[in-house]
Design an enzyme around this catalytic site. Structure first.
Site, PDB file in Angstrom:
ATOM      1  N   GLY A 133       0.805  -1.209   0.000  1.00 43.63           N
ATOM      2  CA  GLY A 133       0.000   0.000   0.000  1.00 43.63           C
ATOM      3  C   GLY A 133       0.836   1.255   0.000  1.00 43.63           C
ATOM      4  N   MET A 134       2.081   1.185   0.511  1.00 39.99           N
ATOM      5  CA  MET A 134       2.907   2.369   0.589  1.00 39.99           C
ATOM      6  C   MET A 134       4.202   2.240  -0.195  1.00 39.99           C
ATOM      7  SD  MET A 134       4.147   4.408   3.999  1.00 39.99           S
ATOM      8  CE  MET A 134       5.816   3.826   4.210  1.00 39.99           C
ATOM      9  N   GLY A 135       4.729   1.032  -0.312  1.00 40.76           N
ATOM     10  CA  GLY A 135       6.041   0.885  -0.936  1.00 40.76           C
ATOM     11  C   GLY A 135       6.079  -0.211  -1.981  1.00 40.76           C
TER      12      GLY A 135
ATOM     13  N   ASP B  12       4.395  -4.676  14.514  1.00 45.25           N
ATOM     14  CA  ASP B  12       3.741  -5.372  13.401  1.00 45.25           C
ATOM     15  C   ASP B  12       4.330  -6.773  13.243  1.00 45.25           C
ATOM     16  OD1 ASP B  12       1.774  -5.516  11.481  1.00 45.25           O
ATOM     17  OD2 ASP B  12       3.012  -4.691   9.881  1.00 45.25           O
TER      18      ASP B  12
END
Length: 527
Positions: free
Chosen positions: A236-238, A354
């Site tokens: 989603g980001m990288g 996480d």
């Protein structure tokens, strides 16, 4: 940050963009891989065109009372040429489908296919040369112009193949003359087939343009001393790319985040800070079970990146999905290594936040197998250590204190409630990981993230032994439930304490020889 997996692909030729000879590289790997798909599409199109010719002249025209060739020029020899070209097209299709690992072979195959198609078209054309010489362009022109865009090649190879293909009309005309057909004047032949050779020259120009664009793409993909090769995964980001050091030829994994993926200016600043924090956190840790960081930086176009070791193996989520629950001894072996990494991080005042199976990677490292690496410190947070105050500049504002951050299926209750978390939140998640490895199930079944968080807040987990067909020792059962305690005070005090209890959990030891046999049978070393 979503989990990323750093898988080492086996060495292949330039079609897949791995470690081929640098001087022979012509285009980035993902562009070259597209050529296989495009070639298969072209095979279907040409097979369809030849099939349409057969259908129109043998099925449709007779029913309409038309002569064969009245709709589409179709001499008798076409009834032989068309089936051959269809079979060749299908053969090339299946070869390209199964042999995508070699771009050199694919290019050679594609160029040969171009010549074979041109020969078939030429033989059909010259069975009635009066029609062809009456001012109609040959279908070979279309073939020669389009083919360089389907299978990119060097200008030299493109020129050779296009020239040979363009010559199939004159060659077929010469063969017709050998059979006794009357040949037209040379000037008429030259004028009729000049467009074929003009298209061959235009094909070379296309090849030059495509190669130039490829060089620009490669330059745009250079990150410091590394050149990006294969896109491994997208989150989603990288993004994660397989990369190669330009001087050392050392493979690596490059994780990057591009400016256009970050949304508004405020979101960009926050996410870039998180990305930088992940790099700095990983660089400060030295456990052999923590992913190694080689380099990080910011490119001129605002892309933040960092370079990590490239791992050969499988994450623990996929390990269980593919091969089922693990024997307790192996679970103890894997989790003990994860504890080594987390213990160092916690001692440095870092909470991972996480921990989950997809962020624990089981890999081959040199001659070692079943070697665990802890990945993805994108949600890492600094917490005060004994006797030390937390500096506000260390990034405490990068995550809102009232925000629930992590993966719902592995989040500790205090994290879900937005309360202050410490190392014991990672131990709760590690208990969830242990449950997954032992049973192949999540601690709580749920239909959505909100329900997952609610179950972690209020539900009582059943012992792993009740959810597994494997015999799980009672001490290991008790340890997993202790890690899953709702109250952080009732959990083990540290990752080191978990490692000590794992060592005395009563599981049958997982030996190095067992690990080597398992890897040889299920994940053999790539050649």
């Amino acid at each position: 940050m979503p989990p990323e997996r750093f898988l080492e692909a086996e060495p292949r030729s330039p079609s897949t963009g791995t470690t081929a000879t640098p001087g022979r590289r012509t285009l980035p790997s993902d562009i070259l891989e597209e050529s296989s798909r495009r070639l298969r599409i072209a095979c279907i199109v040409w097979a369809g065109l030849w099939s349409a010719g057969i259908a129109v002249n043998t099925l449709i025209a007779p029913r309409l009372g038309l002569a064969v060739g009245a709709v589409v020029p179709w001499p008798p020899i076409a009834n032989v040429i068309a089936p051959v070209c269809i079979l060749v097209s299908l053969g090339v299709y299946f070869y390209a489908l199964r042999r995508r690992e070699s771009h050199d072979r694919l290019v050679t195959l594609g160029l040969g296919y171009e010549v074979v198609l041109a020969l078939g078209i030429g033989l059909v054309n010259q069975s009635n040369p009066e029609i062809q010489l009456a001012g109609r362009l040959s279908w070979i022109c279309v073939l020669v112009l389009v083919h360089p865009m389907i299978v990119p090649s060097t200008p030299g190879r493109t020129l050779v193949a296009a020239t040979i293909a363009a010559s199939m009309d004159p060659l077929a005309l010469g063969l017709a003359g050998l059979r006794g057909a009357a040949l037209p004047p040379v000037a008429l032949v030259a004028w009729a087939y000049a467009p074929n050779y003009l298209c061959a020259l235009l094909a070379v120009l296309q090849s030059h343009i495509i190669m130039g664009l490829g060089r620009k793409v490669r330059r745009a993909r250079e990150m410091g001393s590394y050149e990006l090769e294969d896109l491994v995964s997208v989150g989603g980001m990288g993004e994660v790319w397989r990369a190669r050091h330009r001087l050392l030829a050392r493979p690596a994994a490059v994780k990057l985040i591009r400016p256009e993926m970050l949304g508004s200016t405020g979101e960009k600043d926050l996410l870039v800070q998180r990305f930088r924090r992940e790099a700095e956190a990983a660089a400060s840790l030295h456990s052999p079970h923590t992913i190694d960081l080689f380099d990080f930086g910011l490119t001129r176009d605002g892309t933040f990146y960092y370079v990590m070791e490239l791992l050969d193996g499988i994450d623990l989520e996929q390990l269980v999905r593919r091969f089922g629950p693990l024997p307790p001894g192996r679970v103890v072996h894997l989790l003990s290594q994860a504890c080594h990494s987390l213990s160092e991080a916690h001692a440095a005042g870092l909470v991972h936040r996480d921990v989950k199976p997809s962020n624990l990677f089981c890999c081959r490292l040199g001659e070692e197998v079943d070697w665990v690496k802890v990945l993805d410190f994108g949600l890492v947070k600094r917490v005060p250590r004994a006797g030390l105050a937390l500096d506000a500049a260390e990034g405490s504002h990068l995550t809102r204190p009232d925000a629930a951050t992590g993966t719902p299926a592995y989040m500790a209750p205090e994290a879900i409630l937005g309360e202050t978390v410490d190392a014991r939140a990672d131990l709760y998640a590690l208990g969830c990981v242990a449950y997954w490895l032992l049973t192949g199930r999540l601690v709580f079944e749920f239909s959505g993230p909100l329900q997952a968080m609610a179950r972690h807040l209020t539900g009582d987990p059943s012992p792993p032994s009740q959810a597994s067909e494997l015999a799980i020792p009672q001490p290991l059962d008790d340890l997993v439930l202790a890690c899953l305690a709702k109250d952080p005070a009732r959990r083990p005090t540290s990752a080191s304490a978990v490692a000590e209890r794992l060592a005395s959990a009563g599981a049958e030891p997982w030996s190095a020889e067992q690990a080597r046999r398992w890897w040889a049978a299920h994940l053999p070393r790539s050649p």
